[in-house]
Design an enzyme around this catalytic site. Structure first.
Site, PDB file in Angstrom:
ATOM      1  N   ASN A   1      -6.217   2.609 -11.634  1.00  0.00           N
ATOM      2  CA  ASN A   1      -7.610   2.678 -11.203  1.00  0.00           C
ATOM      3  C   ASN A   1      -8.225   3.908 -11.863  1.00  0.00           C
ATOM      4  OD1 ASN A   1     -10.030   2.889  -9.876  1.00  0.00           O
ATOM      5  ND2 ASN A   1      -9.145   3.265  -7.842  1.00  0.00           N
ATOM      6  N   TRP A   2      -8.970   3.670 -12.932  1.00  0.00           N
ATOM      7  CA  TRP A   2      -9.512   4.804 -13.700  1.00  0.00           C
ATOM      8  C   TRP A   2     -10.712   5.446 -13.020  1.00  0.00           C
ATOM      9  CZ3 TRP A   2      -9.356   2.944 -19.569  1.00  0.00           C
ATOM     10  CH2 TRP A   2      -8.013   2.699 -19.915  1.00  0.00           C
ATOM     11  N   LYS A   3     -11.207   4.795 -11.982  1.00  0.00           N
ATOM     12  CA  LYS A   3     -12.369   5.321 -11.242  1.00  0.00           C
ATOM     13  C   LYS A   3     -13.512   5.617 -12.227  1.00  0.00           C
ATOM     14  CE  LYS A   3      -9.251   6.785  -7.660  1.00  0.00           C
ATOM     15  NZ  LYS A   3      -8.969   7.629  -6.507  1.00  0.00           N
TER      16      LYS A   3
ATOM     17  N   HIS B   1     -11.861  -0.561  -1.996  1.00  0.00           N
ATOM     18  CA  HIS B   1     -11.254   0.759  -2.170  1.00  0.00           C
ATOM     19  C   HIS B   1     -11.911   1.729  -1.187  1.00  0.00           C
ATOM     20  CE1 HIS B   1     -10.131   4.617  -3.843  1.00  0.00           C
ATOM     21  NE2 HIS B   1      -9.144   3.984  -4.451  1.00  0.00           N
TER      22      HIS B   1
ATOM     23  N   GLU C   1     -12.902   4.640  -1.466  1.00  0.00           N
ATOM     24  CA  GLU C   1     -14.058   5.380  -1.991  1.00  0.00           C
ATOM     25  C   GLU C   1     -15.330   4.539  -1.903  1.00  0.00           C
ATOM     26  OE1 GLU C   1     -12.203   6.597  -5.668  1.00  0.00           O
ATOM     27  OE2 GLU C   1     -10.903   7.916  -4.489  1.00  0.00           O
TER      28      GLU C   1
ATOM     29  N   GLU D   1      -3.379   1.979   0.893  1.00  0.00           N
ATOM     30  CA  GLU D   1      -3.707   3.310   0.392  1.00  0.00           C
ATOM     31  C   GLU D   1      -4.187   4.190   1.541  1.00  0.00           C
ATOM     32  OE1 GLU D   1      -4.710   3.312  -4.030  1.00  0.00           O
ATOM     33  OE2 GLU D   1      -6.557   2.752  -3.011  1.00  0.00           O
TER      34      GLU D   1
ATOM     35  N   GLY E   1      -5.646  11.129  -4.117  1.00  0.00           N
ATOM     36  CA  GLY E   1      -6.095  12.295  -4.859  1.00  0.00           C
ATOM     37  C   GLY E   1      -5.728  13.632  -4.225  1.00  0.00           C
TER      38      GLY E   1
ATOM     39  N   SER F   1      -1.718   9.187  -4.531  1.00  0.00           N
ATOM     40  CA  SER F   1      -0.909  10.279  -5.099  1.00  0.00           C
ATOM     41  C   SER F   1       0.453   9.839  -5.616  1.00  0.00           C
ATOM     42  CB  SER F   1      -0.756  11.428  -4.091  1.00  0.00           C
ATOM     43  OG  SER F   1      -2.015  12.030  -3.868  1.00  0.00           O
TER      44      SER F   1
ATOM     45  N   GLY G   1      -4.251   6.156  -9.339  1.00  0.00           N
ATOM     46  CA  GLY G   1      -5.501   6.777  -9.765  1.00  0.00           C
ATOM     47  C   GLY G   1      -5.257   7.801 -10.858  1.00  0.00           C
ATOM     48  N   GLY G   2      -5.241   9.075 -10.479  1.00  0.00           N
ATOM     49  CA  GLY G   2      -5.143  10.165 -11.456  1.00  0.00           C
ATOM     50  C   GLY G   2      -4.053   9.993 -12.506  1.00  0.00           C
TER      51      GLY G   2
HETATM   52  P1  PGA Z   1      -4.621   8.706  -6.774  1.00  0.00           P
HETATM   53  O1  PGA Z   1      -5.649   7.504  -6.463  1.00  0.00           O
HETATM   54  O2  PGA Z   1      -3.416   8.071  -7.420  1.00  0.00           O
HETATM   55  O3  PGA Z   1      -5.359   9.619  -7.702  1.00  0.00           O
HETATM   56  O4  PGA Z   1      -4.284   9.327  -5.470  1.00  0.00           O
HETATM   57  C1  PGA Z   1      -5.192   6.267  -6.008  1.00  0.00           C
HETATM   58  C2  PGA Z   1      -6.366   5.351  -5.759  1.00  0.00           C
HETATM   59  O5  PGA Z   1      -7.424   5.834  -5.311  1.00  0.00           O
HETATM   60  O6  PGA Z   1      -6.284   4.137  -6.000  1.00  0.00           O
END
Ligand code: PGA
Length: 253
Positions: A11-13, A99, A101, A169, A175, A215, A236-237
Site C-alpha cells: 500500500n504505497w499510500k 483502510h 486512513e 490492521e 505506521g 508495521s 505500507g512503509g
Molecule cells: P505500515 O502501513 O506498514 O506502514 O504500518 C500498513 C497499512 O496502512 O496498510
C-alpha cells in the site's frame, strides 16, 4: 500447511510521483522476471496517478496492481472519485477498501466500505477489505467485538474466497512501529476465519486469505507472516523499498 497462497500487497499510500513509482515497479518487475514464480502472490497499490505507469512497468510479469480506494458507482457525477471499472481499465486486479486512513480521514463507515467492496467485485476486482481496532478499543478489551462488527458490516454479500481478501490492521499498529504479539495476531485471524466460516461455510473460510497489516517490516516478517491463519500482509512503509518488500514476501512462504 493451509492451501492458501499468501498475498503480499504493498500500500504505497500517497507516495510516489510517476518517475519514482515507475522506478520501484521496474525494480520489482526485474526481480519477478529473474526468478521462477514463487509460492506467493504480490500486488502493489500505487496512488491513482501512477497506476497506469506501474501497470506498464510490471506488464508481462506475475506482479499485480491494485487501487487504494474506489467509488460505489460505476460512473456518474462524482467529482474527484474513481470507479472500480476505471481501476480495472487502468490495469488493476485488486483494490483496497475501508483502510483505516479512509475510515478516519473521510469518515467512511462500514456500509460505505461494503458498497465499495461490492462495486469492486462487480467490476471484476479482488476487494481487500480492511478492518481493525483502535488503541482505545484495544485497551478496553474490545478487539474481537470491533473486528466482528466491522467484518459483518463491511464484507459484501457477493464476497467469496476468490473475489475478496480480508486485511486485519490494528489502527494503532499502522505506521507506528508497534505490532501485536504473534499470539494476538493469530487469535484475531482465527476468530475472523471462524466468523467467515459461519457466514460463508467452512470451505470458503478455509480458502479465504486473511492478511495482517500494521508495521510489518523485513525484520519482523518471520514472526508475523508464518502464523497458521495469516495469509500474507498489507504493507505500507516497507513496501516502498524493493528489498524490504521482497524480503517480507519471502518470509510469507
Ligand atoms: P505500515 O502501513 O506498514 O506502514 O504500518 C500498513 C497499512 O496502512 O496498510
Amino acid at each position: 500447511m493451509p492451501a492458501r497462497r499468501p498475498l503480499i500487497a504493498g500500500n504505497w499510500k500517497m507516495h510516489g510521483l510517476t518517475r519514482e513509482a515507475q522506478a520501484l515497479a521496474a525494480e520489482l518487475a526485474k526481480r519477478a522476471r529473474n526468478q521462477a514464480r514463487p509460492a506467493f502472490d504480490m500486488a502493489v497499490c500505487p496512488p491513482f496517478t501512477a497506476i497506469a505507469a506501474v501497470a506498464t512497468a510490471v506488464a508481462g510479469t506475475w506482479l499485480a496492481v491494485g487501487g487504494q480506494d474506489c467509488h460505489t458507482a460505476e460512473k456518474g457525477a462524482h467529482t474527484g472519485d474513481i470507479s472500480a471499472a476505471m481501476l480495472a481499465d487502468a490495469g488493476c486486479a485488486f483494490v483496497i477498501v475501508g483502510h483505516s486512513e479512509r475510515r478516519i480521514d473521510h469518515r467512511e463507515k462500514d456500509a460505505l466500505v461494503k458498497a465499495k467492496a461490492g462495486a469492486a467485485i462487480k467490476a471484476g476486482l479482488v476487494a481487500i477489505v480492511c478492518i481493525g481496532e483502535t488503541a482505545r478499543e484495544r485497551d478496553k478489551g474490545q478487539t474481537l467485538d470491533i473486528v466482528e462488527s466491522q467484518l459483518a458490516g463491511s464484507l459484501p454479500v457477493a464476497a467469496s474466497a476468490t473475489n475478496a481478501v480480508v486485511a486485519y490492521e490494528p489502527v494503532w499498529a499502522i505506521g507506528s512501529g508497534r505490532t501485536p504479539s504473534a499470539g494476538e495476531v493469530q487469535q484475531v485471524h482465527a476468530y475472523v476465519r471462524a466468523l467467515i466460516a459461519k457466514r460463508l461455510g467452512k470451505a470458503e473460510a478455509a480458502a479465504m486469505r486473511i492478511l495482517y497489516g500494521g508495521s510489518v517490516k523485513a525484520d519482523n516478517a518471520d514472526r508475523l507472516m508464518r502464523l497458521p491463519d495469516v495469509d500474507g500482509g498489507l504493507i505500507g512503509g516497507a513496501s516502498l523499498k524493493a528489498d524490504d518488500f521482497w524480503a517480507i514476501a519471502e518470509a510469507s512462504v
